[in-house]
Design a protein around this motif. Structure first.
Motif, short mmCIF file in Angstrom:
data_model
loop_
_atom_site.label_atom_id
_atom_site.label_comp_id
_atom_site.label_asym_id
_atom_site.label_seq_id
_atom_site.Cartn_x
_atom_site.Cartn_y
_atom_site.Cartn_z
N VAL A 1 0.84 -1.18 -0.07
CA VAL A 1 0.02 -0.01 0.06
C VAL A 1 0.98 1.22 -0.12
O VAL A 1 0.71 2.17 -0.88
N TYR A 2 1.94 1.24 0.85
CA TYR A 2 2.86 2.44 0.91
C TYR A 2 3.62 2.79 -0.39
O TYR A 2 3.67 3.94 -0.87
N SER A 3 4.04 1.58 -1.16
CA SER A 3 4.65 1.82 -2.35
C SER A 3 3.65 2.35 -3.46
O SER A 3 4.08 3.33 -4.39
N TYR A 4 2.44 1.91 -3.46
CA TYR A 4 1.38 2.48 -4.49
C TYR A 4 1.13 3.92 -4.12
O TYR A 4 1.18 4.93 -4.94
N LEU A 5 1.15 4.32 -2.78
CA LEU A 5 0.87 5.57 -2.50
C LEU A 5 2.02 6.56 -2.87
O LEU A 5 2.02 7.45 -3.42
N GLU A 6 3.12 5.91 -2.49
CA GLU A 6 4.43 6.76 -2.95
C GLU A 6 4.38 6.89 -4.43
O GLU A 6 5.04 7.92 -4.90
N ALA A 7 4.11 5.94 -5.25
CA ALA A 7 4.30 5.95 -6.68
C ALA A 7 3.16 6.98 -7.19
O ALA A 7 3.58 8.01 -8.08
N PHE A 8 2.08 7.17 -6.67
CA PHE A 8 1.12 8.08 -6.85
C PHE A 8 1.54 9.42 -6.55
O PHE A 8 1.44 10.38 -7.67
N VAL A 9 2.21 9.73 -5.44
CA VAL A 9 2.49 11.03 -5.16
C VAL A 9 3.84 11.44 -6.16
O VAL A 9 3.84 12.58 -6.42
N LYS A 10 4.65 10.62 -6.24
CA LYS A 10 5.74 10.83 -7.42
C LYS A 10 5.12 11.56 -8.83
O LYS A 10 5.91 11.89 -9.34
N LEU A 11 4.06 10.98 -9.16
CA LEU A 11 3.40 11.47 -10.20
C LEU A 11 3.26 13.12 -10.34
O LEU A 11 3.40 13.66 -11.37
N PHE A 12 3.14 13.56 -9.25
CA PHE A 12 2.95 15.06 -9.07
C PHE A 12 4.34 15.82 -8.58
O PHE A 12 4.33 17.14 -8.22
N VAL A 13 5.34 15.18 -8.18
CA VAL A 13 6.63 15.79 -7.60
C VAL A 13 7.80 15.58 -8.56
O VAL A 13 8.00 14.48 -9.21
N PRO A 14 8.26 16.59 -9.13
CA PRO A 14 9.69 16.49 -10.13
C PRO A 14 10.54 15.48 -9.35
O PRO A 14 10.93 15.66 -8.26
#
Length: 299
Positions: free
Chosen positions: A15-28
């Motif tokens: 779950v943490y990995s998916y959330l991290e990947a989602f956040v990285k979509l919006f972070v340079p």
């Protein structure tokens, strides 16, 4: 630790990995500098190798260029020097282990420790298995995978001592997807992808997190090595767009770089679709190129 706790940790990590990947979509994505790095590129006399050398030259890297062609590697060096880079060239036949080790010793003694190794040299023969001659099969494996091992064995010790470096494996989409009339080539590229994955895992196990790895897997590139390639879906790639993706992968420490990126979706489909559906999909793709078909002469 019991199985229940391990399962819970796995699910929490998932779950943490998916959330991290989602956040990285919006972070340079943070990009590292390669200025001043000592970069060794095999097969630098033409195509992807030459274009990669030019990109590193633009980023103020120091270059060591290897190629079997003296004329080709010197042309690349001249272009890189025109961009202000310092360049050393070596004529090396990457099918010969002794030449690789000898040149590597000269590099280490006369120039310094390589911090970025780009294993790019490769050869290809497009023919059915029975028409592909024994020496052609041997050479594809010698250059496309064994050379990666020899160069890595030569330059990895210094990287290990410093826990710092980057090893790039230039493989191919043929290291994930098979194509008729390329049995030996696909086999060598599957081996190259496997080498990259196994090396990445081993470095992680040894705690050498400062040594990064990147594997490049493009579809057909317009370099002239494969005659008249075509496909109904997608396009034949130009060298510049492949190298642009490779450099982005290196400076952002991507482990696997697919060009085009939708190959990752195709890889997933290959694992989940029934064989009959996959066969229909392959016919839709309709990859074609000129190849030798029929029993070849050994003379």
């Amino acid at each position: 630790m019991n199985l229940f706790v391990e399962t819970f940790l796995f699910l929490a990590t998932l779950v943490y990995s998916y959330l991290e990947a989602f956040v990285k979509l919006f972070v340079p994505v943070r990009r590292k500098s390669v200025s001043g790095e000592l970069v060794l590129i095999t097969g630098a006399g033409h195509g992807v190798g030459r274009a990669t050398a030019l990109e590193f030259a633009k980023r103020q890297s120091r270059l060591v260029l290897w190629d079997i062609s003296k004329h080709g590697v010197e042309e690349t060096a001249a272009e890189c020097k025109g961009l202000g880079a310092t360049v050393e060239t070596f004529v090396v036949d990457c099918s010969k282990r002794e030449e690789i080790y000898s040149a590597a010793e000269k590099v280490k003694k006369e120039i310094g420790d390589v911090t970025i190794l780009v294993n790019n040299a490769g050869v290809i023969t497009a023919a059915d298995l029975l028409s592909t001659q024994d020496h052609q099969i041997e050479r594809m494996f010698e250059v496309n995978i064994l050379a990666h091992m020899w160069t890595t064995r030569a330059f990895l010790p210094a990287m290990m001592n410093n826990n710092y470096g980057h090893i790039v494996t230039v493989a191919s989409a043929a290291g994930h997807f098979v194509t008729s009339f390329m049995v030996a080539y696909c086999s060598s590229k599957f081996a190259a992808v496997g080498f990259h994955k196994a090396l990445t895992e081993e470095l992680s196990t040894l705690g050498k997190d400062g040594i990064k790895t990147t594997c490049l897997c493009p579809v057909f590139i317009n370099t002239g090595f494969v005659k008249n390639p075509s496909t109904r879906l997608g396009k034949i790639l130009e060298v510049e767009e492949v190298v642009e993706a490779l450099m982005e992968g290196i400076v952002t420490n991507q482990k696997m770089v697919f060009v085009p990126s939708n190959q990752s979706v195709a890889l997933l489909l290959e694992r989940v679709l029934p064989e009959r559906a996959l066969n229909v999909l392959k016919k839709m793709t309709d990859v074609k190129f000129d190849a030798i078909i029929g029993q070849g002469s050994t003379q």
